[in-house]
Design an enzyme around this catalytic site. Structure first.
Site, short mmCIF file in Angstrom:
data_model
loop_
_atom_site.label_atom_id
_atom_site.label_comp_id
_atom_site.label_asym_id
_atom_site.label_seq_id
_atom_site.Cartn_x
_atom_site.Cartn_y
_atom_site.Cartn_z
N GLU A 1 0.92 -1.28 0.03
CA GLU A 1 -0.06 -0.05 0.17
C GLU A 1 0.91 1.29 0.10
O GLU A 1 0.55 2.15 -0.52
CB GLU A 1 -0.93 -0.04 1.23
CG GLU A 1 -2.00 -1.27 0.93
CD GLU A 1 -2.92 -1.59 2.12
OE1 GLU A 1 -2.61 -1.10 3.29
OE2 GLU A 1 -3.30 -2.87 1.82
N GLU B 1 4.57 -10.75 0.28
CA GLU B 1 2.95 -10.46 0.19
C GLU B 1 2.55 -10.31 -1.13
O GLU B 1 2.96 -9.30 -1.80
CB GLU B 1 2.87 -9.27 0.90
CG GLU B 1 2.86 -9.26 2.44
CD GLU B 1 2.13 -8.45 3.40
OE1 GLU B 1 1.57 -8.81 4.25
OE2 GLU B 1 2.20 -7.15 2.94
C1 PEP Z 1 -1.30 -6.81 4.92
O1 PEP Z 1 -1.95 -5.64 5.34
O2 PEP Z 1 -0.26 -6.88 4.97
C2 PEP Z 1 -2.01 -7.84 4.45
C3 PEP Z 1 -1.60 -9.13 4.25
O3 PEP Z 1 -3.63 -7.58 4.56
P1 PEP Z 1 -4.90 -8.91 4.66
O4 PEP Z 1 -4.20 -9.82 5.80
O5 PEP Z 1 -5.91 -8.24 4.88
O6 PEP Z 1 -4.70 -9.44 3.19
#
Ligand code: PEP
Length: 251
Positions: free
Chosen positions: A97, A167
């Site tokens: 983000e 991620e």
């Molecule tokens: C994050 O904010 O790093 C994340 C993985 O969010 P979520 O678990 O909601 O996908």
């Protein structure tokens, strides 16, 4: 080997100080002195209240962002010394983000990572590919490049302070999770990259987390993968019971 899991909750722009206090009071009673380190990452205004509410517990505190400079005329920004003083031990850098909504490129991520280290704090460096990159088969190239640039000028001693979070951007906040096999495959590739650049000892001791729609129902099978050392959790970390269940999935 013998890496202790880390379960981190990234609250993003959720949780007022009042809500934070209520969460922490409920949450600390739900987790034992279990098999994992636990970390909460509230928004800046809630850090101090979280610190007080977590006093005496084993839960650590982290911040979602940092300014690369130690002080100065940077309206709206927060320095490493401020984060340390309020009780943070960890700071996220390179969260998707921040990269996609706030324009943090790899050079900025690297500057922030050095600012975290300079303040005596521990960076959690987030890396991950977007859907088009995964479909094009370039996940490992994208992640290697983010590691290469994000970790520029980091020496082996400083590397000991670092945690990596893989991620996949397509799995963050979407309800879509990488399969345990996909997550394991990319995280194993990250560990190999670290072995190549920082040596085998660092590769086997660094914690590499998975993040992307981790929930109580999928945490155990993700955390059972040999190279996955914990989770960075967004949405499911806002509910104390759900987050405690993810912590409990570490065994
Ligand atoms: C994050 O904010 O790093 C994340 C993985 O969010 P979520 O678990 O909601 O996908």
């Amino acid at each position: 080997m013998g890496r202790r899991p880390l379960i981190a909750g990234n609250w993003k722009m959720h949780m007022t100080p009042t809500e934070t206090e209520a969460f922490c009071e409920a949450f600390v009673g739900m987790i034992g002195d279990g098999a994992a380190d636990v970390l909460l990452i509230p928004p800046f205004p809630s850090l101090d209240r979280a610190r007080s509410a977590l006093d005496g517990s084993s839960v650590s505190l982290g911040a979602q962002d940092i300014h690369p400079e130690p002080s100065g005329a940077f309206t709206g920004a927060v320095s490493g010394a401020m984060l340390r003083d309020v009780g943070c031990a960890y700071v996220l850098v390179g969260h998707s983000e921040r990269r996609h909504l706030f324009g943090d490129d790899d050079a900025m991520v690297n500057r922030k990572l050095h600012a975290v280290l300079a303040a005596g704090l521990k960076p959690i460096l987030c890396v991950g590919e977007v859907l088009e990159e995964r479909k094009a088969g370039s996940t490992e190239d994208v992640v290697s490049s983010q590691l290469d640039r994000g970790l520029a000028d980091v020496g082996p001693e400083a590397f000991e302070q670092i945690t990596i979070a893989y991620e996949p951007v397509w799995a963050i906040g979407t309800g879509e999770t990488a399969t345990p096999e996909q997550a394991q495959e990319t995280i194993a590739a990250i560990r190999s990259w670290i072995a190549e650049h920082f040596g085998e000892a660092h590769a086997s001791s660094v914690r590499i987390l998975y993040g992307g729609s981790v929930k109580p129902g999928n945490a155990a099978e993700l955390l059972a993968q040999p190279d996955i050392d914990g989770a960075l959790v967004g949405g499911a970390s806002l509910d104390p019971e759900a987050f405690a269940q993810i912590v409990a999935a570490c065994g």
